[in-house]
Scaffold this active site. Structure first.
Site, PDB file in Angstrom:
ATOM      1  N   SER A  27      -5.044   5.425  12.619  1.00  0.00           N
ATOM      2  CA  SER A  27      -5.060   6.228  11.264  1.00  0.00           C
ATOM      3  C   SER A  27      -5.407   7.710  12.242  1.00  0.00           C
ATOM      4  O   SER A  27      -6.280   7.839  12.971  1.00  0.00           O
ATOM      5  CB  SER A  27      -5.756   5.833  10.502  1.00  0.00           C
ATOM      6  OG  SER A  27      -6.214   7.007   9.648  1.00  0.00           O
ATOM      7  N   TYR A  47     -15.696   3.438   9.803  1.00  0.00           N
ATOM      8  CA  TYR A  47     -13.927   3.172   9.441  1.00  0.00           C
ATOM      9  C   TYR A  47     -13.063   4.303  10.029  1.00  0.00           C
ATOM     10  O   TYR A  47     -12.234   3.679  11.134  1.00  0.00           O
ATOM     11  CB  TYR A  47     -13.753   3.784   8.009  1.00  0.00           C
ATOM     12  CG  TYR A  47     -11.833   3.262   7.678  1.00  0.00           C
ATOM     13  CD1 TYR A  47     -11.526   2.611   7.646  1.00  0.00           C
ATOM     14  CD2 TYR A  47     -10.931   4.794   7.530  1.00  0.00           C
ATOM     15  CE1 TYR A  47     -10.379   2.511   7.454  1.00  0.00           C
ATOM     16  CE2 TYR A  47      -9.841   4.632   7.284  1.00  0.00           C
ATOM     17  CZ  TYR A  47      -9.199   3.667   7.544  1.00  0.00           C
ATOM     18  OH  TYR A  47      -7.932   3.278   7.354  1.00  0.00           O
TER      19      TYR A  47
HETATM   20  N1  LIG Z   1      -3.579   3.971   3.138  1.00  0.00           N
HETATM   21  C1  LIG Z   1      -2.686   4.731   3.728  1.00  0.00           C
HETATM   22  O1  LIG Z   1      -3.442   5.871   3.421  1.00  0.00           O
HETATM   23  C2  LIG Z   1      -3.411   4.271   5.313  1.00  0.00           C
HETATM   24  C3  LIG Z   1      -3.920   5.237   6.067  1.00  0.00           C
HETATM   25  C4  LIG Z   1      -3.844   5.456   7.310  1.00  0.00           C
HETATM   26  C5  LIG Z   1      -4.063   4.098   7.722  1.00  0.00           C
HETATM   27  N2  LIG Z   1      -3.672   3.088   6.934  1.00  0.00           N
HETATM   28  C6  LIG Z   1      -4.737   1.724   8.106  1.00  0.00           C
HETATM   29  O2  LIG Z   1      -3.064   0.683   7.136  1.00  0.00           O
HETATM   30  C7  LIG Z   1      -3.563  -0.358   7.098  1.00  0.00           C
HETATM   31  C8  LIG Z   1      -2.652  -1.151   6.199  1.00  0.00           C
HETATM   32  O3  LIG Z   1      -3.617  -0.647   4.943  1.00  0.00           O
HETATM   33  P1  LIG Z   1      -2.948  -0.552   3.336  1.00  0.00           P
HETATM   34  O4  LIG Z   1      -2.966   0.684   3.049  1.00  0.00           O
HETATM   35  O5  LIG Z   1      -1.466  -1.119   3.420  1.00  0.00           O
HETATM   36  O6  LIG Z   1      -3.811  -1.525   2.662  1.00  0.00           O
HETATM   37  P2  LIG Z   1      -3.780  -2.583   1.470  1.00  0.00           P
HETATM   38  O7  LIG Z   1      -2.819  -2.121   0.899  1.00  0.00           O
HETATM   39  O8  LIG Z   1      -5.243  -2.664   1.140  1.00  0.00           O
HETATM   40  O9  LIG Z   1      -3.084  -3.765   2.316  1.00  0.00           O
HETATM   41  C9  LIG Z   1      -4.402  -4.715   3.923  1.00  0.00           C
HETATM   42  C10 LIG Z   1      -3.741  -5.398   3.649  1.00  0.00           C
HETATM   43  O10 LIG Z   1      -4.680  -6.213   4.718  1.00  0.00           O
HETATM   44  C11 LIG Z   1      -4.960  -7.766   4.046  1.00  0.00           C
HETATM   45  N3  LIG Z   1      -6.142  -8.246   4.643  1.00  0.00           N
HETATM   46  C12 LIG Z   1      -7.464  -7.122   3.899  1.00  0.00           C
HETATM   47  N4  LIG Z   1      -8.682  -8.053   4.511  1.00  0.00           N
HETATM   48  C13 LIG Z   1      -8.002  -9.274   5.132  1.00  0.00           C
HETATM   49  C14 LIG Z   1      -9.062  -9.846   6.171  1.00  0.00           C
HETATM   50  N5  LIG Z   1      -9.920 -10.114   6.236  1.00  0.00           N
HETATM   51  N6  LIG Z   1      -8.486 -10.757   6.629  1.00  0.00           N
HETATM   52  C15 LIG Z   1      -6.321 -10.800   7.025  1.00  0.00           C
HETATM   53  N7  LIG Z   1      -6.003 -10.186   5.633  1.00  0.00           N
HETATM   54  C16 LIG Z   1      -6.910  -9.066   5.148  1.00  0.00           C
HETATM   55  C17 LIG Z   1      -4.763  -7.761   2.373  1.00  0.00           C
HETATM   56  O11 LIG Z   1      -3.581  -8.775   2.135  1.00  0.00           O
HETATM   57  P3  LIG Z   1      -5.881  -9.918   1.784  1.00  0.00           P
HETATM   58  O12 LIG Z   1      -6.465  -9.335   0.643  1.00  0.00           O
HETATM   59  O13 LIG Z   1      -4.692 -11.216   0.942  1.00  0.00           O
HETATM   60  O14 LIG Z   1      -5.512 -10.425   2.685  1.00  0.00           O
HETATM   61  C18 LIG Z   1      -3.275  -6.788   2.929  1.00  0.00           C
HETATM   62  O15 LIG Z   1      -2.205  -7.582   2.934  1.00  0.00           O
HETATM   63  C19 LIG Z   1      -4.786  -0.635   7.685  1.00  0.00           C
HETATM   64  O16 LIG Z   1      -4.910  -1.089   8.755  1.00  0.00           O
HETATM   65  C20 LIG Z   1      -5.649   0.493   7.262  1.00  0.00           C
HETATM   66  O17 LIG Z   1      -6.590   1.379   7.709  1.00  0.00           O
HETATM   67  C21 LIG Z   1      -3.746   3.246   5.762  1.00  0.00           C
END
Ligand SMILES: NC(=O)c1ccc[n+]([C@@H]2O[C@H](COP(=O)([O-])OP(=O)(O)OC[C@H]3O[C@@H](n4cnc5c(N)ncnc54)[C@H](OP(=O)(O)O)[C@@H]3O)[C@@H](O)[C@H]2O)c1
Length: 264
Positions: free
Chosen positions: A140, A155
């Site tokens: 990120s 985080y």
């Molecule tokens: N969205 C943003 O603004 C943003 C910005 C920078 C970086 N990121 C990074 O991008 C990545 C994805 O984030 P996102 O925004 O797409 O989040 P999201 O929509 O909340 O999706 C998270 C995914 O991770 C899975 N997950 C959560 N806990 C887990 C566990 N203990 N074991 C296995 N799977 C797990 C969830 O599925 P289940 O709940 O079914 O397990 C879901 O598929 C993360 O690493 C986040 O830090 C996001």
């Protein structure tokens, strides 16, 4: 005959950025192994991807913060059909560390840091032996600016770790033909915001990217040879300048004497 792309294993593939990676990689002809906790949601995504892209899709329901589930996914990564690992699953526990439950903090680090590292460790030997393979770590932009008020220190630190891990792995494995990319998204429209109890609608639309556009840009960055991709950064020269400033410190970071300002 079409080139066989192999299997891309995507963690956190049931939602948001991981789901977008699954869709984009399927469209490029990769078979998929989808990992997340919610099996039924993964099965629905898998069925849709098989129909839309005609690729093979397997589902690995696993909680990557639990050692036995993590080991199962590591075992899958040791098969020689794997060609891409997308270390994407991550959570953002909100709030200051002093207010945060230590167990919630640990669970975040087990997923964001430990699981990503062990999965990279599991897949890397096969990639080195085959002389090819891609490890994509979703960090990120917050990891670059840890001193700015953000979601939480834990985080932010976990995301800074992923950048350091990626750069270190690239230097260890690059010569063997392995590509390691750190993807540093800015604010991206996904469920993570709601889970962190942040109202996404309060964020200005011009600062928020859709997950699909973010992932397409990141994959374009990989093909351009970028080892760190910031999808919204208009001018790559800004990243080069940041790296040059960091490298300029190098000659003075290890010397026999303390700097003059620290001498009595
Ligand atoms: N969205 C943003 O603004 C943003 C910005 C920078 C970086 N990121 C990074 O991008 C990545 C994805 O984030 P996102 O925004 O797409 O989040 P999201 O929509 O909340 O999706 C998270 C995914 O991770 C899975 N997950 C959560 N806990 C887990 C566990 N203990 N074991 C296995 N799977 C797990 C969830 O599925 P289940 O709940 O079914 O397990 C879901 O598929 C993360 O690493 C986040 O830090 C996001």
């Amino acid at each position: 005959m079409a080139e066989l792309k192999g299997v891309a294993l995507v963690t956190g593939a049931s939602a948001g950025i991981g789901a977008a990676y699954a869709t984009s990689l399927a469209a490029r002809g990769y078979d998929l192994a989808l990992v997340a906790r919610d099996r039924s949601r993964l099965e629905r995504s898998a069925a849709a991807l098989r129909d839309a892209a005609g690729v093979a899709v397997e589902v690995l329901a696993a909680d990557l913060s639990h050692p036995s589930d993590l080991r199962r996914v590591e075992d899958r990564l040791r098969h020689d059909d794997i060609s891409v690992l997308v270390n994407n699953a991550g959570i953002a526990v909100p709030g200051r560390m002093v207010d945060m439950s230590p167990d919630a903090l640990e669970a975040m680090l087990l997923l964001n840091v430990v699981a990503s590292t062990r999965l990279a460790r599991a897949v890397a030997p096969g990639f080195v032996a085959r002389g090819r393979g891609d490890i994509i770590n979703v960090g990120s932009v917050v990891g670059l600016n840890a001193d700015r008020p953000g979601i939480s220190a834990g985080y932010t630190a976990s995301k800074a770790y992923l950048l350091a891990l990626s750069e270190g792995l690239q230097s260890e494995l690059g010569r063997a033909g392995v590509r390691v990319q750190a993807v540093l998204p800015g604010m991206t429209r996904t469920e993570i915001w709601g889970k962190a109890e942040i109202d996404i609608e309060a964020i200005a639309g011009d600062r928020l990217m859709d997950a699909e556009a973010m992932v397409e840009a990141a994959l374009a960055g990989l093909e351009l040879g970028e080892r760190v991709t910031i999808p919204s950064l208009p001018d790559i020269a800004d990243w080069a300048a940041f790296k040059a400033a960091r490298e300029a410190l190098a000659p003075n970071m290890s010397r026999s004497q303390p700097a003059p300002r620290y001498r009595p």
